[in-house]
Write an enzyme that holds these catalytic residues in place. Sequence first.
Site, PDB file in Angstrom:
ATOM      1  NE  ARG A  48      -3.504   0.242   2.447  1.00 42.41           N
ATOM      2  CZ  ARG A  48      -3.959  -0.513   3.448  1.00 42.41           C
ATOM      3  NH1 ARG A  48      -3.551  -0.308   4.681  1.00 42.41           N
ATOM      4  NH2 ARG A  48      -4.819  -1.474   3.212  1.00 42.41           N
ATOM      5  CE1 TYR A  49       0.713   4.205   4.383  1.00 40.48           C
ATOM      6  CE2 TYR A  49       0.898   1.918   5.091  1.00 40.48           C
ATOM      7  CZ  TYR A  49       0.320   3.168   5.213  1.00 40.48           C
ATOM      8  OH  TYR A  49      -0.648   3.375   6.154  1.00 40.48           O
ATOM      9  NE  ARG A  90       5.724   2.530   5.800  1.00 42.93           N
ATOM     10  CZ  ARG A  90       5.374   3.664   5.209  1.00 42.93           C
ATOM     11  NH1 ARG A  90       5.878   3.977   4.032  1.00 42.93           N
ATOM     12  NH2 ARG A  90       4.492   4.468   5.774  1.00 42.93           N
ATOM     13  CB  CYS A 105      -3.734 -15.342  16.584  1.00 37.44           C
ATOM     14  SG  CYS A 105      -3.686 -14.056  15.341  1.00 37.44           S
ATOM     15  CB  CYS A 136      -7.590  -9.363  19.531  1.00 34.58           C
ATOM     16  SG  CYS A 136      -5.848  -9.625  19.918  1.00 34.58           S
ATOM     17  CB  CYS A 167      -9.105  -9.292  15.230  1.00 35.86           C
ATOM     18  SG  CYS A 167      -7.899  -9.598  13.928  1.00 35.86           S
ATOM     19  NE  ARG A 213      -4.241  -7.611   8.450  1.00 34.59           N
ATOM     20  CZ  ARG A 213      -3.171  -7.184   9.140  1.00 34.59           C
ATOM     21  NH1 ARG A 213      -2.663  -7.917  10.095  1.00 34.59           N
ATOM     22  NH2 ARG A 213      -2.602  -6.041   8.839  1.00 34.59           N
ATOM     23  CG  ASP A 252     -10.207  -1.595  12.342  1.00 35.94           C
ATOM     24  OD1 ASP A 252     -11.225  -2.190  12.708  1.00 35.94           O
ATOM     25  OD2 ASP A 252      -9.162  -2.167  11.980  1.00 35.94           O
ATOM     26  CG  ASP A 310      -4.686   1.632   9.068  1.00 35.91           C
ATOM     27  OD1 ASP A 310      -4.586   2.200   7.959  1.00 35.91           O
ATOM     28  OD2 ASP A 310      -3.958   0.688   9.406  1.00 35.91           O
ATOM     29  CE  LYS A 325      -0.225   1.521  10.436  1.00 32.05           C
ATOM     30  NZ  LYS A 325       0.108   0.904   9.123  1.00 32.05           N
TER      31      LYS A 325
HETATM   32  C1  LIG Z   1       0.787  -0.158   9.047  1.00 29.91           C
HETATM   33  C2  LIG Z   1       1.198  -0.649   7.745  1.00 29.91           C
HETATM   34  C3  LIG Z   1       2.535  -0.522   7.315  1.00 29.91           C
HETATM   35  C4  LIG Z   1       3.613   0.115   8.162  1.00 29.91           C
HETATM   36  O1  LIG Z   1       3.356   1.460   8.406  1.00 29.91           O
HETATM   37  P1  LIG Z   1       4.386   2.311   9.275  1.00 29.91           P
HETATM   38  O2  LIG Z   1       3.691   3.625   9.444  1.00 29.91           O
HETATM   39  O3  LIG Z   1       5.643   2.397   8.477  1.00 29.91           O
HETATM   40  O4  LIG Z   1       4.592   1.592  10.561  1.00 29.91           O
HETATM   41  C5  LIG Z   1       2.842  -1.000   6.062  1.00 29.91           C
HETATM   42  N1  LIG Z   1       1.922  -1.567   5.260  1.00 29.91           N
HETATM   43  C6  LIG Z   1       0.636  -1.675   5.632  1.00 29.91           C
HETATM   44  C7  LIG Z   1      -0.339  -2.269   4.678  1.00 29.91           C
HETATM   45  C8  LIG Z   1       0.224  -1.239   6.883  1.00 29.91           C
HETATM   46  O5  LIG Z   1      -1.057  -1.368   7.269  1.00 29.91           O
END
Ligand SMILES: *Cc1c(COP(=O)(O)O)cnc(C)c1O
Length: 259
Positions: A29-30, A33, A42, A46, A49, A51, A209, A246, A253
């Site tokens: 998504r980002y 990363r 798990c 939780c 959760c 998910r 969420d 989120d 986020k």
């Molecule tokens: C939370 C998350 C991350 C990591 O986000 P950071 O702000 O770098 O901790 C990466 N990918 C996804 C899909 C996430 O939900």
Amino acid sequence: FKEMSRASVDLEDPLGEDSHMPVPGLVHRYPDRVLFLVTTSCAMYCRFCTRRRIVLNKEHRTERELENVFAYLREHKEVRDVIISGGDALFIGDKFLETCLAGFRAIPSIEIIRIASRVPVVCPMRIDEKLVTMIRKYAPVYLMTHFNHPYELTDEAKKACAMFVDHGIPMMNQTVLLRKINSDPVILRVLFHELLKNRVKPYYLYQCDLSEGIEHFRTPVQKGIEIIESLRGHTSGLAVPEFVIDAPGGGGKVPVMPQ
Ligand SMILES: *Cc1c(COP(=O)(O)O)cnc(C)c1O
């Protein structure tokens, strides 16, 4: 019983993860990363959760699927940070975990690896010398965990955290704000101070969420802002996590701060 009711705002996949998977199990998504969902099991489930649509499916990524993930990351050199999550990333055997870690570490563009796990909280006896020594070989690896209340910092949990940190694996904590459970500035201040004393950095405080059936756990956004306001400037900056929402549909986020 309240979990059976659906609020009009509830969503099955609140973070829009299923539609952001270029390869099964990998959420990209980002820009730099990715989130790798290695299992849907798990050590503890939780109630709140995010998910809950997939946990208990008892799905486990296979070696072949893992190869597809590695292939994707070798092509996508912009990815420098991999989060192994689930389910719970430590609810897989040491051997498969090592296959994941070694595979990610072998990709030159991957700088850091994070392991996301509640095992230090809910099944701390899983953490032993053998496990942490193995993980340490693939440094830098960060252990992201999930304490929500000071009561969860048992002697066993503290010992598990110390094992990671003593072996050069820094720990961060993500807390979910839960109505009438920890939605209180005193409870959270104690939690964050206790985490720091155990060398765990409070990283995020999440607004609960829009997962289905968890409306009774949600607080107004104002509650989280109030809590951050009570901390910022009043205690060590190290003890203040970032309060984030989120956003639904994969918006990511969004930090929320007091004025
Ligand atoms: C939370 C998350 C991350 C990591 O986000 P950071 O702000 O770098 O901790 C990466 N990918 C996804 C899909 C996430 O939900």
